[in-house]
Design a protein around this motif. Sequence first.
Motif, PDB file in Angstrom:
ATOM      1  N   GLY A  33      95.424  73.441  38.751  1.00  0.00           N
ATOM      2  CA  GLY A  33      94.780  73.423  37.179  1.00  0.00           C
ATOM      3  C   GLY A  33      93.489  72.787  37.170  1.00  0.00           C
ATOM      4  N   SER A  34      92.534  72.801  38.105  1.00  0.00           N
ATOM      5  CA  SER A  34      91.429  72.184  38.293  1.00  0.00           C
ATOM      6  C   SER A  34      90.247  72.880  39.044  1.00  0.00           C
ATOM      7  CB  SER A  34      91.303  70.619  38.596  1.00  0.00           C
ATOM      8  OG  SER A  34      90.113  69.941  38.727  1.00  0.00           O
ATOM      9  N   TRP A  35      89.340  73.613  38.844  1.00  0.00           N
ATOM     10  CA  TRP A  35      88.469  73.911  39.879  1.00  0.00           C
ATOM     11  C   TRP A  35      87.660  73.006  40.394  1.00  0.00           C
ATOM     12  CZ3 TRP A  35      87.729  79.020  40.539  1.00  0.00           C
ATOM     13  CH2 TRP A  35      88.180  80.093  39.467  1.00  0.00           C
ATOM     14  N   ARG A  36      87.369  71.783  39.895  1.00  0.00           N
ATOM     15  CA  ARG A  36      86.616  70.723  40.384  1.00  0.00           C
ATOM     16  C   ARG A  36      87.617  70.129  41.679  1.00  0.00           C
ATOM     17  NH1 ARG A  36      85.941  65.899  37.290  1.00  0.00           N
ATOM     18  NH2 ARG A  36      84.322  65.192  38.859  1.00  0.00           N
ATOM     19  N   LEU A  37      89.060  69.916  41.289  1.00  0.00           N
ATOM     20  CA  LEU A  37      89.892  69.621  42.380  1.00  0.00           C
ATOM     21  C   LEU A  37      89.948  70.503  43.457  1.00  0.00           C
ATOM     22  CD1 LEU A  37      92.245  67.835  43.467  1.00  0.00           C
ATOM     23  CD2 LEU A  37      93.963  69.268  42.169  1.00  0.00           C
ATOM     24  N   GLY A  38      89.898  71.889  43.279  1.00  0.00           N
ATOM     25  CA  GLY A  38      89.762  72.685  44.266  1.00  0.00           C
ATOM     26  C   GLY A  38      88.271  72.694  45.317  1.00  0.00           C
ATOM     27  N   ALA A  39      87.464  72.472  44.430  1.00  0.00           N
ATOM     28  CA  ALA A  39      86.127  72.336  44.997  1.00  0.00           C
ATOM     29  C   ALA A  39      85.894  71.242  46.067  1.00  0.00           C
ATOM     30  CB  ALA A  39      84.901  72.463  44.272  1.00  0.00           C
ATOM     31  N   TRP A  40      86.454  69.747  45.502  1.00  0.00           N
ATOM     32  CA  TRP A  40      86.250  68.929  46.393  1.00  0.00           C
ATOM     33  C   TRP A  40      87.391  68.713  47.312  1.00  0.00           C
ATOM     34  CZ3 TRP A  40      82.195  66.009  46.599  1.00  0.00           C
ATOM     35  CH2 TRP A  40      81.164  65.858  45.501  1.00  0.00           C
ATOM     36  N   SER A  41      88.548  69.170  47.370  1.00  0.00           N
ATOM     37  CA  SER A  41      89.315  69.111  48.228  1.00  0.00           C
ATOM     38  C   SER A  41      89.072  69.926  49.305  1.00  0.00           C
ATOM     39  CB  SER A  41      90.944  69.763  47.683  1.00  0.00           C
ATOM     40  OG  SER A  41      91.300  68.862  46.875  1.00  0.00           O
ATOM     41  N   GLY A  93      81.317  77.212  38.713  1.00  0.00           N
ATOM     42  CA  GLY A  93      80.136  77.196  39.612  1.00  0.00           C
ATOM     43  C   GLY A  93      79.949  76.076  40.866  1.00  0.00           C
ATOM     44  N   PHE A  94      80.550  75.020  40.645  1.00  0.00           N
ATOM     45  CA  PHE A  94      80.664  73.977  41.629  1.00  0.00           C
ATOM     46  C   PHE A  94      81.499  74.518  42.561  1.00  0.00           C
ATOM     47  CE2 PHE A  94      82.198  70.099  43.517  1.00  0.00           C
ATOM     48  CZ  PHE A  94      81.008  69.627  44.197  1.00  0.00           C
ATOM     49  N   TRP A  95      82.681  75.069  42.361  1.00  0.00           N
ATOM     50  CA  TRP A  95      83.752  75.493  43.227  1.00  0.00           C
ATOM     51  C   TRP A  95      83.057  76.637  44.313  1.00  0.00           C
ATOM     52  CZ3 TRP A  95      86.124  79.865  45.235  1.00  0.00           C
ATOM     53  CH2 TRP A  95      87.120  79.902  45.892  1.00  0.00           C
ATOM     54  N   GLN A  96      82.121  77.435  43.593  1.00  0.00           N
ATOM     55  CA  GLN A  96      81.408  78.642  44.420  1.00  0.00           C
ATOM     56  C   GLN A  96      80.316  77.991  45.369  1.00  0.00           C
ATOM     57  OE1 GLN A  96      79.872  80.860  41.093  1.00  0.00           O
ATOM     58  NE2 GLN A  96      81.742  82.322  41.289  1.00  0.00           N
ATOM     59  N   VAL A  97      79.751  76.863  44.919  1.00  0.00           N
ATOM     60  CA  VAL A  97      78.772  76.173  45.659  1.00  0.00           C
ATOM     61  C   VAL A  97      79.776  75.468  46.947  1.00  0.00           C
ATOM     62  CG1 VAL A  97      77.390  74.019  45.847  1.00  0.00           C
ATOM     63  CG2 VAL A  97      77.109  75.790  44.086  1.00  0.00           C
ATOM     64  N   ALA A  98      80.822  75.010  46.485  1.00  0.00           N
ATOM     65  CA  ALA A  98      81.583  74.316  47.598  1.00  0.00           C
ATOM     66  C   ALA A  98      82.115  75.470  48.524  1.00  0.00           C
ATOM     67  CB  ALA A  98      82.762  73.685  47.223  1.00  0.00           C
ATOM     68  N   LEU A  99      82.322  76.624  48.211  1.00  0.00           N
ATOM     69  CA  LEU A  99      82.878  77.562  49.209  1.00  0.00           C
ATOM     70  C   LEU A  99      81.538  78.049  49.855  1.00  0.00           C
ATOM     71  CD1 LEU A  99      84.848  79.862  49.766  1.00  0.00           C
ATOM     72  CD2 LEU A  99      83.875  81.276  48.020  1.00  0.00           C
ATOM     73  N   TYR A 100      80.309  78.308  49.454  1.00  0.00           N
ATOM     74  CA  TYR A 100      79.262  78.348  50.358  1.00  0.00           C
ATOM     75  C   TYR A 100      79.004  77.371  51.333  1.00  0.00           C
ATOM     76  CZ  TYR A 100      78.105  81.914  46.804  1.00  0.00           C
ATOM     77  OH  TYR A 100      78.337  83.052  45.897  1.00  0.00           O
ATOM     78  N   GLY A 101      79.149  75.922  51.027  1.00  0.00           N
ATOM     79  CA  GLY A 101      79.088  74.670  51.951  1.00  0.00           C
ATOM     80  C   GLY A 101      79.973  75.091  52.898  1.00  0.00           C
ATOM     81  N   VAL A 102      81.059  75.599  52.762  1.00  0.00           N
ATOM     82  CA  VAL A 102      82.358  75.641  53.656  1.00  0.00           C
ATOM     83  C   VAL A 102      81.698  76.727  54.853  1.00  0.00           C
ATOM     84  CG1 VAL A 102      84.490  76.373  54.554  1.00  0.00           C
ATOM     85  CG2 VAL A 102      84.070  74.486  52.643  1.00  0.00           C
ATOM     86  N   VAL A 103      81.301  77.838  54.221  1.00  0.00           N
ATOM     87  CA  VAL A 103      80.764  78.936  54.967  1.00  0.00           C
ATOM     88  C   VAL A 103      79.714  78.496  55.912  1.00  0.00           C
ATOM     89  CG1 VAL A 103      79.623  81.315  55.148  1.00  0.00           C
ATOM     90  CG2 VAL A 103      81.578  80.810  53.449  1.00  0.00           C
ATOM     91  N   ALA A 104      78.548  77.795  55.541  1.00  0.00           N
ATOM     92  CA  ALA A 104      77.293  77.266  56.170  1.00  0.00           C
ATOM     93  C   ALA A 104      78.086  76.339  57.127  1.00  0.00           C
ATOM     94  CB  ALA A 104      76.466  76.582  55.278  1.00  0.00           C
ATOM     95  N   ALA A 136      89.248  78.823  56.952  1.00  0.00           N
ATOM     96  CA  ALA A 136      90.215  79.447  55.887  1.00  0.00           C
ATOM     97  C   ALA A 136      91.376  78.547  55.513  1.00  0.00           C
ATOM     98  CB  ALA A 136      90.919  80.505  56.940  1.00  0.00           C
ATOM     99  N   THR A 137      91.667  77.266  56.134  1.00  0.00           N
ATOM    100  CA  THR A 137      92.344  76.371  55.818  1.00  0.00           C
ATOM    101  C   THR A 137      91.721  75.593  54.538  1.00  0.00           C
ATOM    102  OG1 THR A 137      93.303  76.082  57.604  1.00  0.00           O
ATOM    103  CG2 THR A 137      93.542  74.239  56.089  1.00  0.00           C
ATOM    104  N   ALA A 138      90.579  75.101  54.705  1.00  0.00           N
ATOM    105  CA  ALA A 138      89.519  74.824  53.560  1.00  0.00           C
ATOM    106  C   ALA A 138      89.521  75.609  52.289  1.00  0.00           C
ATOM    107  CB  ALA A 138      88.264  74.443  53.915  1.00  0.00           C
ATOM    108  N   MET A 139      89.467  76.758  52.388  1.00  0.00           N
ATOM    109  CA  MET A 139      89.487  77.754  51.211  1.00  0.00           C
ATOM    110  C   MET A 139      90.818  77.740  50.616  1.00  0.00           C
ATOM    111  SD  MET A 139      87.100  80.869  52.903  1.00  0.00           S
ATOM    112  CE  MET A 139      85.429  80.400  53.653  1.00  0.00           C
ATOM    113  N   LEU A 140      91.809  77.619  51.428  1.00  0.00           N
ATOM    114  CA  LEU A 140      93.166  77.682  50.631  1.00  0.00           C
ATOM    115  C   LEU A 140      93.568  76.366  49.933  1.00  0.00           C
ATOM    116  CD1 LEU A 140      95.260  79.134  53.762  1.00  0.00           C
ATOM    117  CD2 LEU A 140      95.302  80.038  51.608  1.00  0.00           C
ATOM    118  N   LEU A 141      92.897  75.288  50.267  1.00  0.00           N
ATOM    119  CA  LEU A 141      92.939  74.153  49.684  1.00  0.00           C
ATOM    120  C   LEU A 141      92.184  74.257  48.259  1.00  0.00           C
ATOM    121  CD1 LEU A 141      92.741  71.275  52.393  1.00  0.00           C
ATOM    122  CD2 LEU A 141      94.747  71.788  50.718  1.00  0.00           C
ATOM    123  N   GLY A 142      91.078  74.957  48.282  1.00  0.00           N
ATOM    124  CA  GLY A 142      90.113  75.306  47.248  1.00  0.00           C
ATOM    125  C   GLY A 142      91.135  76.171  46.269  1.00  0.00           C
ATOM    126  N   GLY A 143      91.799  76.951  46.873  1.00  0.00           N
ATOM    127  CA  GLY A 143      92.722  77.851  46.005  1.00  0.00           C
ATOM    128  C   GLY A 143      93.835  77.143  45.368  1.00  0.00           C
TER     129      GLY A 143
END
Length: 529
Positions: free
Chosen positions: A135-143, A32-43, A122-129
Motif C-alpha cells: 500500500g505504499s510507494w515510499r515503503l517500496g522505494a525505501w525497502s 517519483g521517488f520510487w522511480q529514483v530508487a529504481l534508477y539507484g538500484v540499476v546504477a 531483481a530481488t531489490a526490485m521485487l521488494l519495491g513491488g
Amino acid sequence: MASPAPRPGGRGKKPRTSTAPETGRADEAGLGFWQVALYGVVALTLLRLAFLRVSPLEFDPAEASRWLWSRSLAWGYGGWGYGVWGRGAASPLPVWLTAVSTSFCGPGEACARAASPLLQAATAMLLGGAGIALGSWRLGAWSMLLYATLPGVALASIWLGAGSTLLFFWAASLYAFLRLRRGGGIGWAFLCGLVAGLGALSSEAMLLFPFAVALYLALSQQGRRTVTGTALAVIATLMALALAPNILWRFEHGAPLAAAVAVGSFEPSRVADFLVWQFIIFGPIPLYFLLRQAIRGRRVPRADGAGSVLSADDRLLLLCLSLPVLLVFLLLSPLGHASTIAFSPGAEATAYVAAALLAAGMALDGPLFAWLKGSVAAQGLIGLALYGVIWITPQWHAAPRPLADAVARLSGWHALGQAVAAQRARELPPPKLLIDGQVPASLLLYYAQIPPDGYVQWASDPEQPAGKAPHLRPGDEGPFLLVGTREHDEKVSHFTEVQRLGDIIIPIFTGDLRRFYLDRLDRFKGPQP
C-alpha cells in the motif's frame, strides 16, 4: 461528512481486495521517488558488474565446482562422498543459471559471477513491488534501497553461489503471496507455487518459506480469511511438482542432509560468530529495527497507528517470514560446517528479505526515518569502499594481514593452472591429471582447462563412492600427472614408474611462495602397498 473507510478485516466487513496502493499514498511524489530508487538500484548494479571485470579475486573451490558442474545439466550435483567436489549436494538451478551466463560471454570469472549482482538487483526490485502491494510507494522505494545497499548483498554480488538465486525466488514468492493475500486471485497462487518450487531447486532453505507462511496463517485470522485452502493447495502442489525431480535424484545419490547432521561437531561458541555475522550481513541499524519490532510484536505504535504504513497483520506476516528463519539458523550454527551442507552458505539472509520491508516500514512510521536514510547512505558507501579495498589490496603493501590473506587465498590459482596445462601439452596424448585432495580439485580442473575425460581420482578405499569422477583401478597404465604439495608422497610407491618433472613455484603478492611438486606416474599397482 463521509465516514472513514473501514480497515481491512474489521468486524462484519469484507477484507479489501484491491492490489493497488491506497489512493492517498500513490501520489505523484511517492511514485517519483520510487522511480529514483529504481534508477539507484540499476546504477549500483552497473558498478558491481564493472567491479567484476577488474576484480583481482579468482575462484574459490566452491565457485570453480559450480562452473564445472555447469558444463552438463542434471537434476542435482555432488552428493555424499562425491570425491572430487567434496561432501554435500548442490541444488541444480544456480548451476543452470551459471551455464546460461557463461554461454553469453565466456567461462571467465566475471561472466560466471555476473548472474549474482543481476539477481540481487531483481530481488531489490521485487521488494519495491512488495512495498506497493502493501500500500505504499515510499515503503517500496525505501525497502528497495535498504536491501540493495546491505553489506551482505554487496558481498554476495561478487561471489558465484546459490544465495543470490535463493533470495530472488524467496522475494518473488513473498511478492506473489502478498498479492494473493490482498485478493489478487488464484493466478497469484499459481505464481507463488511456481517460484517457490524454483526456489527449492536453488536451495533447501526455500522449504522454510511454506513453514513461515503456515505459522502466519495459524496466528492470523485475517490471513485465514483472505488466503483460501484452494490457493494453499495450488501453492503446495506446484512446489512439490517442481521439486520432485531433484528429490528423486537425491534418493538415488544418497541423503546428504542426514549425513551432514550425523557428522556435525557441536560447538556452542559458533553461536557468537553467527550473531556477529548477522551485523555484517544486515547492518546494525536495520537489525535494530527488526529486533525492536520483534519485541513489540505485531503492535502498531499508538502515536501514529491510524496512519501506519504497515498494518498489524502486515507486521505479523513479515515477522513470521524473518524471525523463525533466523531462529532455525541460529539453532544450526553450533553445527558449523554441517549446517552449510544442510543449507546453502549464507541462506540465513532469506530472513532479511521480509526484514527489509519491516525495517523500512518501522522507520517510515515514526522519528526513526533519519536513521533509515543514514543507514542506506552509509551502507552504500561501505559496499563501494569494500570493492575499492579489494581491488587495491594486491598493490597495497601496508594492507592489514587478515585482509591480505583473505585476498591471497583467491589468488595464484590461474598461474598454477597455466603451468599444469603447459606440462600436459608437452606430451601426446596428454597425461591424465591425478586428483588426490592435496590441491583443490575444482581449481585445478578449471584453471588448467582439463576436459571431462582428462582426470582420474585417487581411491584408497574401494568402498568409498567416487560419484561421477573416474577413479584409479589396479592395472591402469597411465601416464598420470600428480600435482602435490608434499615433496615425498607415499602414493607414488603404488606406481611402477615414477618420474619427478619439477616444481611449480607461485609467488603471491603477500610475499609468500606456493610450491607444488609434479610427478609423472605409470602403471598403477593398486591402493595397497
